[in-house]
Design an enzyme around this catalytic site. Structure first.
Site: not given
Ligand code: G6Q
Length: 546
Positions: A388, A508
């Site tokens: 859906h 990082k």
């Protein structure tokens, strides 16, 4: 002699020609029409999994060429190398021996000639005795109360496996304990994870191989503060409310966790391959040691199947080769994992890391660029919800998206006709994707001409269906190992290192530079690009109103 590249291999050239020769439409209709036994022949079964790959865009010759390709890249030899503990993670100079984590008595796994199975069994034994004590109430918190809430703190491989396994095996989990998982450095994740929990009955598992990961250590620090705020700062409480899963004993001890309550693992276990190591402690607490052993048994069964079964009947090898075919030769950039099993709702996220961190690589083992597209983008949601939402694009959009459908014959929660409906939907989607609905068929239904293009389904969307009887710990183990070894097979063909992840490093390092700039009490000199500088200034201005 110059190195033979993938594209120079005879099987690759043959496969590329097969791909070019695919009919522009209705290839699957023709393949099925020409061979009435296709649906049964192009399927293989092992360890409780029935793997139907007949709706892939492959004829017998393409399949043979894929198996030839596996020979030409020495897949068999490479599998044996992994099981033999060779240092196949070449950029980190490590063995890759997660298969040893699920070894049974009599199995021999060694790294540099040193047996590793005894250590695995020792840790499993310690985990089991700890899990039993928590589950039966012998392990208590600082105030002598029984533990009611378990919070796993970890990220990446130290989170996705535990979360997925907990959700997958919830049916088997004790009702005596509440399980929460915190991973994101977003403080909301921590707040929501401890919401409603009583610190005096909460046990934190700090799961971190390195025990230095920023997100995990920040969350662990907040958990420690949350606990200490509830007991007048009595640091002795830490030893009763924290345990660690790590390879870094020094940092665990520095945090205040009793090293006796640290469950170790080894550098030959990659993060995303670690859910069956002590990283699975939360899983064992949830389902108990016996069922954890069943989980490991399922992994091991698939390991043995992968190691010993001829490639033409070898489920992970076939799946891996088909993924190479779709991704590198047929131009499919993504693949959807569609579990028709609510318990597997986190499985797509788990496979996303397993596949994309392993095979999202652009250089070969020798550092030269790869010659074809590698790891596909993996995504998905449980059926029938996806039907859906995004299935529209798979059926009628402009991308060809191979799909894996996963489903159980029997539900663990039978209610009336639900399971039959669920299965009917799964099979219907695979059928519709494969065979579509031609313009002639749409017209024959009396559809007005102007609507025919809108209502036509092109078909030829490849899919595989993986069917099992019911979801058990053993089936979950086999399923995870199936995908682990498929990912390995793909990496072997692409000649890449599936076991490192250097691509996570740069962000990082930059975050480490930006953090003090955001927090600085005085206006820092910014040396980023103009976009990043402007965003930092904007954030700073909003955080520090004049
Ligand atoms: C997985 C990666 C990565 C890792 C996390 C957490 O293969 O290595 O996802 O698991 O970065 O690392 P730690 O367990 O060391 O905290």
């Amino acid at each position: 002699m110059p190195k033979l590249s993938l594209c120079d291999l005879p099987a690759w050239a043959g496969l590329a020609a097969k791909c070019r020769g695919l009919p522009a439409s209705q290839a699957l209709r023709s393949l099925f029409a020409a061979d009435s036994g296709r649906g049964e022949r192009m399927a293989a079964e092992a360890c409780g999994l029935y793997f139907d790959y007949s709706k892939q865009l492959l004829d017998g010759e393409s399949l043979r060429l894929l198996l030839d390709l596996a020979e030409q890249v020495n897949l068999r030899r490479r599998i044996e190398g992994m099981f033999a503990g060779e240092r196949i993670n070449s950029t980190e100079d490590r063995a890759v021996l997660h298969v040893a984590l699920r070894s049974a008595p009599g199995d021999a796994y060694a790294v540099e000639g040193l047996d590793v199975t005894a250590g695995v069994q020792e840790v499993l034994g310690r985990m089991a005795s700890f899990a039993e004590r928590v589950r039966d109430g012998r392990w208590t918190g600082q105030r002598g109360k029984r533990i009611r809430g378990i919070v796993n703190i970890g990220i990446g491989g130290s989170d996705l496996g535990p979360v997925m396994a907990y959700e997958a095996l919830r049916h088997y989990a004790t009702d005596d304990l509440v399980f929460r998982f915190v991973s994101n450095v977003d403080g909301t994740d921590f707040s929501e994870a401890v919401a409603g929990l009583d610190p005096s009955t909460t046990l934190f598992i700090v799961s971190s191989k390195t025990f230095t990961t920023q997100e995990t250590m920040t969350n662990a620090g907040s958990a420690r503060a949350w606990l200490l705020a509830s007991c007048g700062g009595d640091v002795a409480a830490v030893a009763k409310h924290f345990v660690a899963v790590s390879t870094n004993a020094a940092e665990v001890s520095a945090f205040g966790i009793d090293p006796g309550n640290m469950f170790g693992f080894w550098d030959w276990v990659g993060g995303r391959y670690s859910m069956d190591s002590s990283i699975g402690l939360s899983t064992m607490l949830a389902i108990g040691p016996e069922r954890f052993r069943e989980l490991l048994g399922g992994f091991r069964a698939m390991d043995q199947h992968f190691l010993t079964t001829p490639l033409e009947r070898n489920l992970p090898a076939l799946h891996g080769l088909i993924t190479v075919w779709n991704t590198s030769l047929c131009g499919c950039e993504t693949m959807a994992l569609l579990p028709y099993e609510q318990y597997l709702k986190r499985f797509p996220a788990y496979l996303q890391q397993l596949s994309m961190e392993s095979n999202g690589k652009r250089v070969q083992l020798d550092g030269t660029l790869v010659e074809c597209p590698t790891g596909p983008v993996v995504w998905g949601e449980p059926g029938t919800n996806g039907q859906h939402s995004f299935y529209q694009l798979i059926h009628q959009g402009t991308h060809r998206i191979p799909c894996d459908f996963l489903g159980a014959v029997h539900s663990l929660n039978p209610h009336g006709r639900h399971q039959a409906m669920l299965l009917a939907n799964m099979l219907a989607q695979a059928e519709a994707l494969a065979f579509g609905k031609s313009a002639e068929e749409v017209a024959a239904e009396g559809t007005p001409a102007r609507l025919i293009p809108h209502r036509e389904f092109p078909g030829d969307i490849p899919s595989s269906t993986i069917l099992y009887d019911r979801l058990t710990p053993s089936i979950l183990g086999s399923l995870v190992a199936f995908y682990e070894h498929s990912v390995f097979t793909q990496g072997v063909v692409w000649n890449i290192n599936s076991f490192d992840q250097w691509g996570v490093e740069l962000g990082k390092v930059l975050a480490g530079q930006i953090l003090p700039e955001i927090e600085s009490p005085t206006s820092p000199e910014l040396r980023h690009d103009s976009s990043t500088n402007a965003l930092i200034r904007r954030i700073r201005a909003a955080r520090n109103p004049a």
